[in-house]
Structures are given as structure tokens and as C-alpha cells.
Design an enzyme around this catalytic site. Structure first.
Site, PDB file in Angstrom:
ATOM      1  N   HIS A   1       0.835  -1.200   0.000  1.00 54.13           N
ATOM      2  CA  HIS A   1       0.000   0.000   0.000  1.00 54.13           C
ATOM      3  C   HIS A   1       0.873   1.255   0.000  1.00 54.13           C
ATOM      4  CE1 HIS A   1      -2.665   2.935   2.278  1.00 54.13           C
ATOM      5  NE2 HIS A   1      -3.424   2.623   1.235  1.00 54.13           N
TER       6      HIS A   1
ATOM      7  N   HIS B   1      -1.291  10.923  -2.658  1.00 49.93           N
ATOM      8  CA  HIS B   1      -2.617  10.585  -2.142  1.00 49.93           C
ATOM      9  C   HIS B   1      -3.480  11.822  -1.896  1.00 49.93           C
ATOM     10  CE1 HIS B   1      -5.601   9.790   1.044  1.00 49.93           C
ATOM     11  NE2 HIS B   1      -5.739   8.616   0.449  1.00 49.93           N
TER      12      HIS B   1
END
Length: 255
Positions: free
Chosen positions: A13, A55
């Protein structure tokens, strides 16, 4: 990317982000060295149309700068440090990450690309992602199982855009509602997998069987505790995303 009876594949991740700053080349290199089966990234468009692995809408949390990604050029982002103290790193582009993954010869590794919404550029993000995958020859796989790339989003519309333009490219409809994941949204947009959080999976373990009955795989995020790794394995989750790919691979191998 079909339902699988084996142990889950491990997806790093944002790279091995528990040990290196997220979305940096160092984080992804470490994840590959630790044996990750896949790596995940979030992408956003810069003001001058480049896809970067970031992100947040802003760069404050992950760099030494300030501002909105969408209002900065790639050159401006390159001036910032995304690596943190002692490990300076420039912003990573999607093209650079694809190059790293495809050049990794130890084992084939899948790339999971998440498009963020809502964003000011709307569907242009998916168009740019597909163009970049096409540039590397991985936008039109012979089948979903043999694809080197997977595109994901919390936006059903974004997943639909990908399925319409690249029907053999695997897709994941991310979401945290069991009703949403178990209902008609995934069917309507043609997603090949559903993506609940590990919290949702704990509360609704039946999601995996329901997805499998519909011919869909399950991608679970973000799985960092040993008990949750075991839960994903026992339920038959196909892919689990974790900030600790090496440790998670070790836990699965020890069973």
C-alpha cells in the site's frame, strides 16, 4: 483478477510505507525486495497534465512544501522533498513507477492504480491513466488474469470509464458500505472486484462469498494486523493491501 482459493496476494500500500515514506521510489523498491505480489499507488494530475503518485489533494502532509497538487506543475513538485529526514526523494510519476514494476525481474508484479475523485480534472484522470498504460503496452491485456495493471476508484463513474474504454483491464470498485458493495453498483459498472476496508470485512465477512458468487474477486485495505491477515486468508480474500508487505508475507508463509 478472478476469485482465488489460495492465500491472499500481498499488495504494498503506497509501497512499503511503514518503513519508507509513502509513494517514494525507495518505498516501492523495498516492497519489491520484500516479495510483494503487487504495489498500489494513488494518482493525481498536475497543472501541466502529468500523473504523479500523491494521495492527498495537497502536498503538506507528505512533503516539505505547501499547495494543491492540481495547481502545481511537475517541475514545481520536483523541487519539493517527499522523502523526509535523511532520505530525500522527489515526487514519483506514474510512468516512473510503471518502469520500476515492469523492469523488476524477480517475479511478475501487478500495479494497482487508484484514481482520486472528486477532482477538478474529472474524467481526464482516467483518460491519462489509460494513455500511460497504453504507452507501456499494458492497457489491453489478453485477459484480466494476465494483466499487469489494475485500476481502482471509490467512484463508480471512474470505474465505468475504465471498463468502457479498456474492457479487459481489471478494475476494483472501492467502498466502505456493505450494501453498496453487495448491491448493484459493481454489476452496473462492470467492476471485476470489490474493495472493502478491513473494518467493513470484519463486520460483513459474507462480502467475500457474495463477491465470488458474482464472479468477482475481493481486494481488502489496509490490512496491517496479524489477526486481520488471518481473517483475509480464512475468508478467501484475493488481494490484501498492507503497509507492511514483508511482514505480511512472512505471516502468511508461516501458516
Amino acid at each position: 483478477m478472478t476469485p482465488d482459493a489460495r492465500e491472499p496476494f500481498v499488495v504494498a500500500h503506497r509501497g512499503a510505507s511503514a518503513e519508507r515514506m509513502e509513494h517514494t521510489l525507495a518505498a516501492y523498491e523495498l516492497a519489491l525486495e520484500q516479495g510483494a505480489d503487487g504495489v498500489e499507488c494513488d494518482v493525481r494530475l498536475t497543472r501541466d497534465g502529468h500523473l504523479v503518485c500523491v494521495h492527498d489533494r495537497t502536498v503538506e502532509r507528505t512533503s516539505n512544501g505547501t499547495g494543491l497538487v492540481s495547481e502545481m506543475t511537475l517541475e514545481q513538485l520536483r523541487e519539493l522533498d517527499f522523502g523526509g529526514p535523511g532520505r530525500p526523494a522527489t515526487v514519483l510519476t506514474l510512468g516512473e513507477l510503471i518502469t520500476l514494476v515492469l523492469d523488476w525481474r524477480a517475479r511478475p508484479t501487478k500495479l494497482f492504480v487508484e484514481t482520486k475523485h472528486p477532482v477538478r480534472y474529472g474524467g481526464l484522470v482516467e483518460n491519462k491513466v489509460l494513455a500511460e498504460l497504453q504507452r507501456f503496452g499494458i492497457a489491453s491485456p489478453p485477459s484480466a488474469d494476465h494483466s499487469r495493471a489494475v485500476v481502482m476508484s471509490f467512484s463508480a463513474t471512474a470505474v465505468w470509464r475504465i471498463r468502457r474504454s479498456a474492457p479487459l483491464l481489471p478494475t476494483v470498485l472501492l467502498g466502505d458500505s456493505s450494501v453498496y458493495l453487495g448491491g448493484g453498483a459493481a454489476t452496473t459498472v462492470g467492476a471485476t472486484a470489490v474493495g472493502p476496508s478491513v473494518k467493513t470485512l470484519r463486520e460483513h465477512p459474507e462480502l467475500v462469498d457474495r463477491a465470488a458468487a458474482a464472479g468477482r474477486a475481493t481486494y481488502c485495505w489496509t490490512v496491517d494486523d496479524q489477526e486481520d491477515v488471518a481473517l483475509c486468508r480464512d475468508l478467501g480474500v484475493s488481494w490484501l493491501a498492507t503497509n507492511h508487505p514483508g511482514r505480511t508475507k512472512g505471516w502468511l508463509a508461516a501458516v
